[in-house]
Scaffold this active site. Structure first.
Site, short mmCIF file in Angstrom:
data_model
loop_
_atom_site.label_atom_id
_atom_site.label_comp_id
_atom_site.label_asym_id
_atom_site.label_seq_id
_atom_site.Cartn_x
_atom_site.Cartn_y
_atom_site.Cartn_z
N GLU A 101 0.92 -1.11 -0.07
CA GLU A 101 0.20 0.15 0.04
C GLU A 101 0.87 1.14 0.00
O GLU A 101 1.18 1.77 -0.72
CB GLU A 101 -0.89 -0.07 1.43
N GLU B 206 -2.62 0.36 13.40
CA GLU B 206 -3.85 0.77 12.45
C GLU B 206 -5.28 0.34 13.30
O GLU B 206 -5.97 1.57 13.17
CB GLU B 206 -3.65 0.15 11.22
#
Length: 951
Positions: free
Chosen positions: A477, A749
């Site tokens: 990502e 996260e």
């Protein structure tokens, strides 16, 4: 007793001017501005010092005076307009400033600022982008190209400048020596619109006679794999290319240029493959020795050809380059249960490993990287499709030191495979890599877990501020997600000087914004879909406003104003006549801990509530930006729109008594912090309900991306500071401190990226280095320590510490554009000491904790000591008659009570916790166990255990 009159007082030293700088960059070399704005700081021992005037002077490269302002009556010292004629490309000047204060004594002239302009116009470039003239299979990583050119230097050189860029990333060499210290240059921008170039002083690298200039190229972001789910290659193009323009100025004034053109030669070398996600593969046996030095035989090399098509605008960098920042030694080298060799660097970081090895030619060493261990093995599942593996094949014949060139990894642990001999800590180091931002903010307090949390926020920012603000640095990502930086930008701008860094990213946001105003979810936009959504697209309005407030820079509003308006108009069109944005894809309160691992958007808060709240907020910000820019018409129009959206929000989502639809902590935090509720009664009811919800959650986090940055402020502004502290100090999952207790060294996260048993969250999307939820650090700076800007650029400060949570001291320091500001407080022996440092040429409004006294103070050091009682420092012992708020002040007691109730009556544990945490007045531990079997026996056991714990 001797009374000293003012005339007898010793004269204080004259003020001193420090840190003269131009625009965003602390390095004024190669600036892209013909009229760079100037800033400086003043250091003085005089209290309440205010600048009353300044003078600037500029000298040319030969020492000639280019201009002088004389004394200018002004208190401005930040981003002062350039007062001289515009500078030309390549022009070099020295600038100095002196200042006057209230006493009219001038400072000495400052140390000179050396300014050199880069190439400002397309016609300044005579170089072309060149690429190897051969076919490549660009569906997969290819060997990194080497390009070279030899040339002659005919005599003594006065100066030499090398202007460089690439389609891809590059590393340049001149006569065998590395040019500059940037890595992964020219970085990542919206390449179709903007491409950065670098300016390097290479005078010392040239020699009379034959010279050689060379560069190696890597895929980087230009044609490397980007995106999740396998990603895509060649998004921007399928040909790597170099742009180089060497300008040599001889002692006699003649100028000669060596540029990339058809005369260059190309080949490949040791780097067989280099990908940001997958890592680098290098075979040292294939490196052509001396290829970047004069006299190398390149007869077998290929020709090059120019790259056709439109050229993106070449721009000088606004922010600092990516560099090697520091190195970390291993803290341990151990074996895994399966027999693998694992190296622990003790810190989740971003960069790569440099090692020195000795072995036979052809032997390959493999490094696999990951952030965590799971069951003693390298935890690679969160990397998804990112291999994160480096391979080095030895050339043999002696010690070899190697590190990758065109990749980076997010990792704490490295699995080392096939190391020849015994691996020792002296054999390798972790190289920490990120944009070389100037640190400007610090915080510490009396709670070590909170200090570690703050340190984790800093490390998370460092790892994700690698050329642009990414979501995470390790998996497939590493994209510039708008939602992450939208919520984190206030924290980022306190910790580091990010003005130029984020201004550059915002230019890409405007470039990639759709014609209808939609803002992509990632910038630069590389996803198949745009995904415009609330709280993500609102980065277009929030981030410019944060930069204006923190740095006092109106230019960022000028440059982004069209983008800000376009986003709000896009949302207006999507909302339609109702002004409710209750359609389209939304991330909502992303990663609400109530959402299942496989569906992080399925939080408690209705997406329309989040989206419409942000619509009102962005409309208000556009109105405020218009007012700053003097656009009265737009200021009134968007203020009216914001009021209409607020009214629509109330009609649709708020009951007459102030209940907000979804009845979630995020819904109330949005309603309170974005001023969506019309009256005092509604705001009071919402504040009470928010407090109830936070208590009912057991002071565990119940918010995601939209609510987490606001929840502590909403509680604080509602007068519920204790509840905000309880949220901060909660250690159970989900909470800010739970990852700290699990050994985290960056912000995760997910609140539960790692489960209590040490296994990784089963969700597909799990990162251990995501700064977004670390946005709470801004509350630590502004509310716990009490240091906040009252006017743009910290020209005036709000100092309002809010002690609580049992803390005995806290301190924050920030290097403002005017100089260092600091607030610290300490509670001891029934007194509180508050110390405040205010930078010269600024002032502050101080509200003292406890007393509520207010003081308007000028620059200098200020101190107050007075009686102060804080019941949280010595909370009463927990008994059966204690309520929940008393219990949670003793985490060990809370854990004990929970365990004993669960052991005695597992079926009643949930009901006990709900009853105890409810807002029912007088609900004690004794009353909350009502209904459990053998209640009296449980009470006796609880009472004895609590007495023993607190003995």
């Amino acid at each position: 007793m001797t009374v000293q009159s003012p005339s007898d007082a010793p004269a204080l030293p004259a003020p001193r001017v420090l840190d003269l700088r131009a625009e965003y960059r602390h390095e004024a070399f190669g600036t892209g501005e013909s009229a760079p704005r100037l800033s400086w700081r003043t250091e003085t021992d005089s209290a309440n010092w205010r600048q009353r005037g300044y003078a600037l002077q500029a000298f040319g490269a030969a020492g000639e005076l280019l201009g002088a302002t004389g004394r200018t009556e002004s208190g401005e010292s930040v981003l002062v307009p350039w007062p001289f004629r515009p500078l030309a490309s390549r022009e070099r000047v020295q600038v100095q400033v002196r200042v006057w204060g209230d006493d009219q004594r001038p400072s000495d002239w400052s140390a000179p600022l050396d300014l050199e302009v880069g190439l400002l116009a397309p016609e300044d470039w005579s170089a072309a982008f060149v690429t190897p003239d051969r076919d490549e299979d660009t569906a997969r990583p290819q060997p990194s190209p080497l390009l070279r050119r030899e040339f002659d230097v005919r005599g003594p050189v006065r100066r030499a400048r090398l202007y460089l860029s690439a389609l891809g990333v590059y590393e340049a060499r001149l006569n065998g020596r590395r040019v500059g210290d940037d890595v992964l240059a020219p970085g990542w921008t919206s390449y179709h619109h903007r491409l950065r170039y670098q300016t390097v002083d290479v005078t010392a690298l040239l020699r009379e006679g034959r010279n050689a200039l060379g560069a190696s190229l890597g895929d980087g972001w230009y044609r490397g794999r980007l995106g999740f789910g396998g990603g895509r290659r060649n998004i921007y193009g399928d040909r790597l290319a170099l742009l180089a323009q060497l300008e040599i100025t001889y002692a006699d004034g003649a100028v000669e240029r060596v540029v990339t053109d058809g005369s260059w030669r190309a080949s490949t070398g040791a780097i067989l493959a280099a990908d940001l996600y997958d890592g680098e593969t290098c075979d040292a046996r294939l490196e052509p020795g001396g290829w970047s030095e004069a006299g190398f035989d390149d007869a077998g090399w290929w020709a090059v050809r120019e790259v056709g098509g439109p050229r993106p605008a070449l721009v000088a960098p606004d922010g600092p380059p990516v560099r090697r920042i520091e190195t970390l030694r291993p803290v341990s080298i151990t074996g895994s249960p399966s027999g693998k060799t694992l190296v622990d660097f003790g810190q989740n970081l971003v960069g790569w490993v440099r090692f020195t090895v000795r072995g036979e030619a052809g032997h390959t060493v493999t490094l696999r990287h990951a952030e965590v261990l799971e069951h003693g093995e390298l935890g690679t599942r969160p990397l998804r499709f990112a291999a994160a593996t480096d391979r080095y094949t030895l050339r043999g014949g002696g010690p070899e030191t190697w590190e990758p060139t065109f990749t980076f990894h997010g990792f704490r642990y490295v699995e080392v495979g096939d190391w020849p001999g015994e691996l020792t800590p002296e054999d390798l180091v972790a190289v920490v890599v990120h944009s070389d931002l100037k640190r400007t903010g610090w915080f510490e307090c009396s709670d070590e877990l909170v200090n570690r949390l703050h340190g984790n926020v800093v490390w998370g920012m460092r790892g994700n501020f690698l050329d642009l603000p990414t979501d995470c640095p390790q998996r497939d990502e590493r994209l510039g997600w708008t939602g992450d930086i939208q919520v984190f930008s206030p924290t980022a701008s306190f910790l580091y000087d990010v003005n130029g860094f984020l201004a550059s990213w915002l230019a890409d946001l405007a470039a990639d914004q759709r014609e209808d105003g939609a803002v992509p979810a990632v910038i630069p936009q590389v996803l198949p879909e745009t995904l415009p959504a609330a709280a993500w697209g609102d980065a277009a309005t929030v981030v410019p406003w944060v930069l204006y407030r923190r740095y006092g820079d109106t230019r960022v509003l000028e440059r982004q104003y069209g983008s800000m308006k376009a986003w709000v108009e896009y949302v207006r069109a999507r909302a339609g006549e109702t002004l409710l944005w209750d359609q389209d894809f939304q991330f909502g309160d992303w990663l609400d801990p109530a959402a299942p691992p496989t569906n992080p958007a399925a939080g408690r808060t209705l997406p329309g509530v989040v989206a419409t709240a942000y619509f009102a907020r962005s409309a208000e910000l556009v109105s405020q930006a218009a007012r700053v820019l003097g656009n009265t018409g737009d200021a009134q129009a968007y203020a009216a729109l914001a009021a209409q959206v607020r009214a629509a929000f109330v009609r649709e989502y708020v009951t007459p008594n102030g209940r907000v639809l979804s009845d979630s902590s995020t819904a109330y935090a949005l309603a309170l912090e974005f001023a969506l509720l019309p009256g005092e009664a509604e705001r009071d009811r919402a504040a009470r309900r928010l407090r109830e919800l936070v208590r009912e959650s057991g002071y565990h986090i119940s918010t995601g991306f939209a609510g987490t940055p606001l929840i502590c402020d909403a509680l604080t502004h509602a007068g519920e500071v204790d509840a905000a502290y309880q949220l901060l100090f909660q250690r159970g999952c989900p909470s800010w401190l739970y990852p700290v207790t699990m050994g985290a060294t960056t912000v995760w996260e997910r609140w539960d990226s790692m489960l209590p048993d040490g296994s990784i969250n089963p969700g597909e999307m799990t990162s251990f280095n995501h700064y977004a939820l670390g946005a709470v650090a801004d509350w630590l700076h502004r509310s716990v320590a009490g240091l906040a800007p009252a006017e743009p650029g910290y020209r005036r400060l709000t100092v309002r510490p809010r002690p609580g949570g049992g803390l005995t001291h806290a301190r924050a320091r920030h290097d403002t554009p005017y100089g260092p500001a600091e607030v610290g407080w300490r509670v001891e022996a029934g007194q509180i000491e508050v110390e405040v440092v205010i930078a010269p040429n600024t002032a502050a409004d101080v509200t003292l904790p406890g007393s509520g006294e207010r003081h308007a103070v000028g620059s200098g050091r200020h101190r107050w000591v007075y009686p102060y009682a804080d019941a949280r420092l010595h909370p009463p012992q927990v008994t059966l008659d204690s309520d929940y708020d008393a219990l949670v002040r003793h985490p060990e007691a809370e854990a004990l009570v929970t365990r004993l109730v669960g052991e005695h009556s597992p079926d009643h544990l949930g009901g006990f916790q709900r009853a105890l945490r409810s807002s029912v007045a007088g609900m004690s531990i004794r009353r909350a166990v009502w209904g459990t079997r053998h209640r009296e026996a449980l009470l006796d056991r609880l009472e004895a255990a609590l007495r023993e714990l607190q003995a």
